[in-house]
Structure formats: structure tokens, C-alpha cells
Design a protein around this motif. Structure first.
Motif, mmCIF file in Angstrom:
data_model
loop_
_atom_site.group_PDB
_atom_site.id
_atom_site.type_symbol
_atom_site.label_atom_id
_atom_site.label_comp_id
_atom_site.label_asym_id
_atom_site.label_seq_id
_atom_site.Cartn_x
_atom_site.Cartn_y
_atom_site.Cartn_z
ATOM 1 N N PHE A 15 46.022 -50.468 -114.883
ATOM 2 C CA PHE A 15 45.085 -49.927 -115.863
ATOM 3 C C PHE A 15 45.844 -49.319 -117.035
ATOM 4 N N ASP A 16 45.277 -49.423 -118.234
ATOM 5 C CA ASP A 16 45.855 -48.752 -119.399
ATOM 6 C C ASP A 16 45.798 -47.241 -119.214
ATOM 7 N N GLN A 17 46.824 -46.558 -119.654
ATOM 8 C CA GLN A 17 46.859 -45.103 -119.571
ATOM 9 C C GLN A 17 46.216 -44.507 -120.820
ATOM 10 N N VAL A 18 44.913 -44.672 -120.891
ATOM 11 C CA VAL A 18 44.120 -44.138 -121.996
ATOM 12 C C VAL A 18 42.897 -43.452 -121.414
ATOM 13 N N ASP A 19 42.253 -42.628 -122.214
ATOM 14 C CA ASP A 19 41.060 -41.917 -121.770
ATOM 15 C C ASP A 19 39.868 -42.868 -121.758
ATOM 16 N N THR A 20 39.289 -43.078 -120.589
ATOM 17 C CA THR A 20 38.095 -43.923 -120.468
ATOM 18 C C THR A 20 36.975 -43.152 -119.772
ATOM 19 N N SER A 21 36.921 -41.854 -120.004
ATOM 20 C CA SER A 21 35.954 -41.017 -119.293
ATOM 21 C C SER A 21 34.511 -41.406 -119.583
ATOM 22 N N SER A 22 34.276 -42.083 -120.702
ATOM 23 C CA SER A 22 32.909 -42.469 -121.050
ATOM 24 C C SER A 22 32.544 -43.857 -120.532
ATOM 25 N N ALA A 23 33.453 -44.501 -119.810
ATOM 26 C CA ALA A 23 33.196 -45.858 -119.329
ATOM 27 C C ALA A 23 33.633 -45.992 -117.874
ATOM 28 N N THR A 24 32.967 -46.870 -117.142
ATOM 29 C CA THR A 24 33.372 -47.198 -115.779
ATOM 30 C C THR A 24 34.334 -48.377 -115.829
ATOM 31 N N VAL A 25 35.509 -48.200 -115.253
ATOM 32 C CA VAL A 25 36.520 -49.256 -115.231
ATOM 33 C C VAL A 25 36.903 -49.486 -113.774
ATOM 34 N N GLN A 26 36.530 -50.627 -113.225
ATOM 35 C CA GLN A 26 36.797 -50.886 -111.816
ATOM 36 C C GLN A 26 36.902 -52.386 -111.555
ATOM 37 N N VAL A 27 37.525 -52.696 -110.426
ATOM 38 C CA VAL A 27 37.748 -54.081 -110.013
ATOM 39 C C VAL A 27 37.372 -54.206 -108.546
ATOM 40 N N LEU A 137 36.069 -62.340 -107.702
ATOM 41 C CA LEU A 137 36.521 -61.176 -108.460
ATOM 42 C C LEU A 137 35.409 -60.672 -109.366
ATOM 43 N N GLU A 138 35.235 -59.346 -109.400
ATOM 44 C CA GLU A 138 34.272 -58.721 -110.305
ATOM 45 C C GLU A 138 34.959 -57.573 -111.036
ATOM 46 N N VAL A 139 34.816 -57.540 -112.359
ATOM 47 C CA VAL A 139 35.496 -56.541 -113.184
ATOM 48 C C VAL A 139 34.480 -55.827 -114.066
ATOM 49 N N THR A 140 34.525 -54.502 -114.064
ATOM 50 C CA THR A 140 33.731 -53.681 -114.970
ATOM 51 C C THR A 140 34.689 -52.945 -115.900
ATOM 52 N N GLY A 141 34.452 -53.034 -117.202
ATOM 53 C CA GLY A 141 35.365 -52.424 -118.163
ATOM 54 C C GLY A 141 36.623 -53.243 -118.356
ATOM 55 N N PRO A 142 36.510 -54.532 -118.683
ATOM 56 C CA PRO A 142 37.679 -55.421 -118.720
ATOM 57 C C PRO A 142 38.716 -55.073 -119.781
ATOM 58 N N THR A 143 38.344 -54.298 -120.778
ATOM 59 C CA THR A 143 39.283 -53.980 -121.858
ATOM 60 C C THR A 143 40.523 -53.256 -121.358
ATOM 61 N N TYR A 144 40.379 -52.470 -120.284
ATOM 62 C CA TYR A 144 41.445 -51.552 -119.892
ATOM 63 C C TYR A 144 42.174 -51.944 -118.612
ATOM 64 N N VAL A 145 41.956 -53.142 -118.119
ATOM 65 C CA VAL A 145 42.509 -53.490 -116.810
ATOM 66 C C VAL A 145 43.140 -54.876 -116.836
#
Length: 385
Positions: A15-27, A137-145
């Protein structure tokens, strides 16, 4: 169908080391089984077992297996604590399996060829009705993973207790993002490949990240190989009728072949259902011995609110030292007691299910230091032990 089986390796999901507190990022990479699809193939009660990773902070995330029972009235999810390094991204093969019980309508769930749980709400399997098995495979928040290639192999067990590959004519692909190309660049694309001839052999999927040079975090560095001799040290030669040396060697190389090549394994998974001496539950913690700072009540509240799709102000959080207090008439997914974060709400929730169906309330338990999800229930399944 009386059983399903899938295998893939614990790849390093980053995962990118950025703040994603407003988004769900999961795989999630999972085996999903719908034993009876007579009502609706998409809404039928079902079972899911797989590997899940979720970004929980700027530099933190969770990683590990769990299994889930899903119904039209609720669901429950349980983290898996058995297996060899289940929460390590060390490229080790792991196996995921469901086997129907000898009597009744329920199913046992196995991880690394050992039983880890049983369903309570599955429908009767009627002869001639269609079963559905999904793997992928299922990805939520693909920008950061970034997800490297995961090679999924899958089989099913017939009513005669014979394991078979699915005929190509019964295989359908579903890819919701475009294929990566010069016209469709990462992060919003998948790279996939179906390997088959007359039978389904392998489904390979990956989700590249936009900036390959971005700083990332990984649960652990991948291990190039796993020595069978070291893994098998101290194990019995035969355990519940299964040749343990052959099993460990097979898991290290070609886990898809174990049910055929390992003496005693195919019989064990449908009888004793505890077949891997190296992967027995240890009762240990899912938390790493070292890592980031302890989670706070605010962290847990935000994590649960996002996971269960409810506003944070309707979520009640009980810290690990406090006694569990739940809504009248409801029982938690288990009796973990005071050593975990307990989170609950009576508000309408999606639970951990896909789709727009909503349920009344949820209860979830998280580990005390890093906030790994231990178990959860939502809707009517909070009243089932």
C-alpha cells in the motif's frame, strides 16, 4: 457438489504510505461457494474463505485469512489463527476448502487441510440444482494498492467424493476493470489470464499500482523458499492417516496436486478433517510482536464504521479492559471476553457483505494493540453461536 478447494500463495500486497482515512482501501482474494442457488445465484446463502489485506493507517495495514458465512438475514466472519504463518506475506502456499457435512445441510471450512469452523445457516443442497463457486481477486480503493500476480487454482468434489476440475464450458469470467494496456493504465485496471483447455486450470490476476516507485509497506519480506525438512521437524510421520513429509513437500511446491499425490489426504479431509500436523491451531495472537503504535478508540470506531457502512456516531466502542456489554437478546460471535476491543451498533448495516442489502446491527471484536478484526456478526447471525 459436496466440496470445494482452492489454493494460492501469500503474496506481498503493498500500500502507498499516504493518508487514506477518507477511503476504504482493501484487497480480498477468496473462494466463494453458494451450495444452493435455486432462489438467486447472487443472493443465496454462501460461504467465503480467503486472504484479506486492508490499509488501516498511513503506514499500517492488516493481512491474513478469514472465513465468512453469508445469508439473506445476516452473516458472521472469523479470522483464521491456524496454519503456518497465515499472516505473513512469505509466498507460501495455503489452501482453502469447504466440505459438506455427512448429515444435515451444513458445511465445514478447512484452512491448510484443517477444520477451522462450520456453517449454521446454509440451505439444503437439492440434487440437480446448480452450485456456484467463485475464485478471484477483489480490490477496493485501487489507487493506493499494488497486488502482484496471484495464481488461483480450484477444484470441486462430486457426490462420489472425487475431486475434479471444472469443465471449461461451465467457467465464466467477470472482470469489472479494463485490462491494463496503453489505453488503460494503472491503477484502474487488472491484468488477468485464464489457463484452461477442456478443464479450468488456473485464474491469474494482478492489480498494478500507478507509481511503482512510491513508498510502500509490506507485512514481511517474501521468502524465496521453505525448507521441507525444517518445517517437518518434530512432526509425526503419519497424522490422522496422512503422510506428513509428503504433505509438507506438496504444499511447498504444488498444493493443487496434494489431494491426489499425498497418501491419506483425500480421505482425511472428508472424515477426520484435521490433516496437517504442522498447521494445527496454536492459540496465539494475530498481532505482530513489534510494530506501530497501539490503536485508539477513535481508530477502532473509524475502522468499524467504514467496514460496516454506518456513521461513526452510532458506533459504541468498549476498550479491552472493559466488560463486554451488548444489546439485549444478542450474543457476540464468540466469548472473547475482556481482552479485545468490542464494537457494536444497532443501526442498519451492510455487514461485510457485497451489495445493497442491509441488516439490523453488528458486533465486532478487534485485537487490543493493532486492531486486527478477530470476528464479527451482523443481522440475525448475531443470535447464533
Amino acid at each position: 457438489m459436496t466440496g470445494s478447494f482452492a489454493t494460492w500463495r501469500n503474496v506481498p500486497i503493498t500500500f502507498d504510505q499516504v493518508d487514506t482515512s477518507s477511503a476504504t482501501v482493501q484487497v480480498g482474494n477468496y473462494l466463494h461457494v453458494s451450495p444452493n442457488t435455486s432462489g438467486s445465484p447472487l443472493a443465496a446463502p454462501s460461504i467465503e474463505i480467503g486472504l484479506y489485506a486492508q490499509k488501516t493507517g498511513k503506514t499500517t495495514h492488516t493481512y491474513g485469512p478469514r472465513w465468512t458465512e453469508l445469508t439473506t438475514s445476516g452473516g458472521r466472519a472469523t479470522a483464521i489463527k491456524s496454519g503456518v504463518n497465515p499472516t505473513k506475506a512469505d509466498n507460501r502456499n495455503h489452501t482453502y476448502m469447504t466440505v459438506r457435512q455427512e448429515s444435515g445441510n451444513q458445511w465445514d471450512v478447512l484452512y491448510d487441510f484443517n477444520k477451522v469452523g462450520s456453517t449454521t445457516k446454509q440451505l439444503k443442497v437439492v440434487g440437480g440444482n446448480t452450485n456456484r463457486v467463485d475464485v478471484g481477486l477483489e480490490v477496493t480503493g485501487p489507487t493506493y494498492v499494488d497486488v502482484p500476480s496471484i495464481a488461483n487454482r480450484m477444484q470441486f468434489m462430486t457426490g462420489n467424493k472425487v475431486w475434479e476440475q471444472v469443465a471449461t464450458g461451465n467457467v465464466a469470467k467477470s472482470v469489472t476493470l479494463p485490462a491494463c494496456s496503453s489505453a488503460h493504465k494503472p491503477p484502474n485496471c487488472f491484468t488477468t489470464k485464464l489457463t484452461d483447455n477442456s478443464k479450468f486450470t488456473q485464474w491469474t490476476a494482478s492489480k498494478p499500482r500507478r507509481q511503482t516507485s512510491a513508498a510502500v509497506t509490506s507485512p514481511t519480506a517474501p521468502a524465496p523458499a521453505h525448507g521441507t525438512d525444517a518445517l517437518a521437524a518434530g512432526l509425526p510421520a503419519t497424522f490422522n492417516g496422512v503422510n506428513q513429509d509428503a504433505l509438507q513437500a506438496c504444499l511447498d511446491s504444488d498444493a493443487d496436486d496434494c489431494l491426489v499425490s499425498v497418501p491419506g489426504l483425500a480421505e482425511c479431509v472428508v472424515t477426520v478433517r484435521v490433516c496437517n500436523a504442522a498447521a494445527l491451531p496454536t492459540g496465539g495472537s494475530l498481532e505482530e510482536p513489534a510494530g506501530g503504535a497501539d490503536v485508539s478508540a477513535a481508530d477502532i470506531r473509524a475502522r468499524a464504521a467504514a467496514a460496516f457502512d454506518v456513521p461513526g456516531d452510532v458506533v459504541t466502542v468498549r476498550p479491552p479492559a472493559a466488560p463486554t456489554a451488548l444489546k439485549p437478546g444478542a450474543r457476540a460471535a464468540s466469548s472473547n471476553g475482556d481482552g479485545v476491543w468490542t464494537v457494536f451498533s444497532s443501526s442498519s448495516t451492510t455487514g461485510l457483505q457485497r451489495g445493497e442489502r442491509r441488516f439490523e446491527g453488528f458486533i465486532a471484536h478487534y485485537t487490543p494493540r493493532t486492531g486486527v478484526l478477530l470476528e464479527a456478526c451482523w443481522g440475525d447471525l448475531c443470535d447464533v453461536q
